[in-house]
Design a protein around this motif. Structure first.
Motif, PDB file in Angstrom:
ATOM      1  N   PRO A 103       0.699  -1.103   0.148  1.00  0.00           N
ATOM      2  CA  PRO A 103       0.014   0.059   0.099  1.00  0.00           C
ATOM      3  C   PRO A 103       0.733   1.287  -0.109  1.00  0.00           C
ATOM      4  O   PRO A 103       0.613   2.386  -0.794  1.00  0.00           O
ATOM      5  N   ILE A 104       1.771   1.303   0.440  1.00  0.00           N
ATOM      6  CA  ILE A 104       2.882   2.644   0.675  1.00  0.00           C
ATOM      7  C   ILE A 104       3.315   2.760  -0.684  1.00  0.00           C
ATOM      8  O   ILE A 104       3.455   3.879  -1.197  1.00  0.00           O
ATOM      9  N   LYS A 105       3.971   1.777  -1.415  1.00  0.00           N
ATOM     10  CA  LYS A 105       4.687   1.901  -2.820  1.00  0.00           C
ATOM     11  C   LYS A 105       2.946   2.264  -3.431  1.00  0.00           C
ATOM     12  O   LYS A 105       3.230   3.372  -4.594  1.00  0.00           O
ATOM     13  N   PHE A 106       1.915   1.648  -3.684  1.00  0.00           N
ATOM     14  CA  PHE A 106       0.781   2.043  -4.325  1.00  0.00           C
ATOM     15  C   PHE A 106       0.476   3.608  -4.184  1.00  0.00           C
ATOM     16  O   PHE A 106       0.331   4.185  -5.026  1.00  0.00           O
ATOM     17  N   SER A 107       0.408   3.849  -3.078  1.00  0.00           N
ATOM     18  CA  SER A 107       0.018   5.392  -2.626  1.00  0.00           C
ATOM     19  C   SER A 107       1.087   6.304  -3.462  1.00  0.00           C
ATOM     20  O   SER A 107       0.588   7.327  -3.708  1.00  0.00           O
ATOM     21  N   LYS A 108       2.455   5.907  -3.403  1.00  0.00           N
ATOM     22  CA  LYS A 108       3.395   6.980  -3.932  1.00  0.00           C
ATOM     23  C   LYS A 108       3.201   6.964  -5.328  1.00  0.00           C
ATOM     24  O   LYS A 108       3.185   7.909  -6.016  1.00  0.00           O
ATOM     25  N   LEU A 109       3.262   5.749  -5.924  1.00  0.00           N
ATOM     26  CA  LEU A 109       3.061   5.550  -7.151  1.00  0.00           C
ATOM     27  C   LEU A 109       1.802   6.318  -7.859  1.00  0.00           C
ATOM     28  O   LEU A 109       1.801   6.937  -9.021  1.00  0.00           O
ATOM     29  N   PHE A 110       0.717   6.170  -7.438  1.00  0.00           N
ATOM     30  CA  PHE A 110      -0.431   6.579  -8.017  1.00  0.00           C
ATOM     31  C   PHE A 110      -1.103   7.928  -7.132  1.00  0.00           C
ATOM     32  O   PHE A 110      -2.363   8.361  -7.379  1.00  0.00           O
ATOM     33  N   LYS A 111      -0.175   8.483  -6.427  1.00  0.00           N
ATOM     34  CA  LYS A 111      -0.577   9.756  -5.647  1.00  0.00           C
ATOM     35  C   LYS A 111      -1.760   9.741  -4.838  1.00  0.00           C
ATOM     36  O   LYS A 111      -2.712  10.644  -5.098  1.00  0.00           O
ATOM     37  N   ILE A 112      -1.913   8.666  -4.089  1.00  0.00           N
ATOM     38  CA  ILE A 112      -3.171   8.585  -3.190  1.00  0.00           C
ATOM     39  C   ILE A 112      -2.832   8.731  -2.077  1.00  0.00           C
ATOM     40  O   ILE A 112      -1.832   8.030  -1.399  1.00  0.00           O
ATOM     41  N   PRO A 113      -3.283   9.643  -1.193  1.00  0.00           N
ATOM     42  CA  PRO A 113      -2.241   9.982   0.352  1.00  0.00           C
ATOM     43  C   PRO A 113      -2.518   8.678   0.962  1.00  0.00           C
ATOM     44  O   PRO A 113      -3.451   7.878   1.144  1.00  0.00           O
TER      45      PRO A 113
END
Ligand SMILES: [Zn+2]
Length: 372
Positions: free
Chosen positions: A205-215
């Motif tokens: 989820p951390i990587k996903f958040s960074k990659l797709f700009k979801i806080p």
């Protein structure tokens, strides 16, 4: 080089799978350890005693609201998990996540949980965000369940910790049961387990958040708590204490009112798996395209290991059921749910079809190296 396990039918293309010098896969080797009576194999009587000891310890903790949590889908496995906790004077809290695509039979089976002696809460995630996540997961990774799978493991643990529940009984340790991995803790949930087996493709989820700009604060419920927080709870796998078997779980669940389909589930020959929601079928079909094996392979391998069918019969079943085309019953609801058109859906399937495994053929899935 061999392409399939010499005992079951798992392919070398399955992530994390390992083979010994005889071509036997790690899942088969773990199965032997589970079922053999020889010395140094798993002692199930001892494990059951260990479970009873843990329960006594948990009861002494005098938690404010509940003694134990169980993540539940309403499937045969989760009903079985709850059944192991009954008649012990425990206050059980079952936690279900409903993404809004439950089938009718799924609703019925979930209702069994609160009738059998457990409290049940259903968590409905923010669908505006969740659908966006599903869409990204499907288009960019060819796996719609990518983050849902993380949430399924993380959210019940987070809720349990917040409610000061001292124990959570998780389902099977998939790393051991299906891949035979030796490098992970077989009893407890850990960060390493979560990163390898909950977050497929290494996409946390951390990587996903960074990659797709979801806080990240919006994705926290999809992510496992820190190691320090995890120490507050006994997050243990049910399959460590009780010998895990789909078929046995089905038998147990039936006694609590669990219903299966009248016919087989699409993509396999069993009638009692993956029946509670619709997205899992899309996920399973993509697994087939990417790694060359689907749901029928999973089930046939299990039946081979349990000596229920021969390897030859298993090959027949896999050829008949594994490669069944994904039907409109699943496609239509899925594309509507994540708001994409049929063309985009089909292009995405084609994009994730592994060209090293499947031959070019528009009508049928034909393997380059057929199972032998
Ligand atoms: Zn095998």
């Amino acid at each position: 080089m061999h392409n399939y396990c010499s005992n079951c039918l798992l392919p070398t293309s399955k992530p994390f799978i390992k083979f010994d010098k005889y071509g036997k896969c790690s899942a088969c080797i773990f199965h032997e350890k589970k079922n053999s009576n020889r010395k140094n194999k798993i002692n199930w009587i001892k494990r059951k005693k260990e479970f009873e000891k843990l329960i006594t310890k948990i009861q002494k903790r005098k938690a404010p609201y509940y003694d134990v949590c169980v993540p539940v889908s309403g499937g045969k496995d989760s009903i079985t998990q709850v059944s192991h906790l009954l008649n012990k004077g425990l206050r059980i809290l079952a936690i279900n996540i409903d993404y809004g695509i439950k089938t009718e039979i799924g609703h019925h089976n979930l209702s069994c949980i609160s009738k059998m002696g457990a409290n049940l809460i259903t968590y409905r995630p923010d669908l505006k965000l969740h659908k966006k996540i599903l869409k990204i997961s499907f288009l960019k990774f060819g796996d719609p369940d990518l983050m849902s799978h993380c949430m399924l493991h993380a959210l019940p643990i987070r809720i349990a910790i917040e409610l000061k529940v001292p124990m959570i009984l998780l389902g099977e340790n998939a790393a051991l049961e299906y891949s035979g991995s030796k490098s992970i803790n077989e009893k407890k949930m850990s960060k390493q387990w979560f990163e390898n087996y909950a977050s497929n493709s290494g996409m946390t989820p951390i990587k996903f958040s960074k990659l797709f700009k979801i806080p990240y604060k919006k994705l926290k419920m999809y992510d496992l708590p820190t190691a320090l927080e995890l120490k507050k709870i006994e997050a243990v796998f049910c399959s460590y204490y009780f010998k895990w078997s789909s078929e046995n779980n089905f038998k147990i669940a039936k006694t609590f009112g669990f219903k299966s389909l009248r016919k087989n589930t699409e993509g396999t020959y069993r009638s009692y798996v993956g029946i509670d929601e619709k997205i899992n079928r899309v996920h399973q079909y993509l697994k087939l395209l990417k790694f060359g094996y689907g749901r029928a392979t999973d089930h046939a391998c299990e039946d081979v290991r349990n000596n229920k069918i021969s390897r030859k019969k298993a090959i027949e079943l896999v050829k008949k059921y594994d490669r069944v085309k994904l039907s409109n019953y699943f496609i239509n609801d899925f594309i509507k749910f994540i708001n994409i058109d049929l063309k985009t859906f089909n292009i995405t399937l084609e994009k994730y079809k592994n060209k090293k495994i499947w031959q070019r053929n528009k009508k049928k899935l034909i393997k380059i190296k057929e199972i032998k």
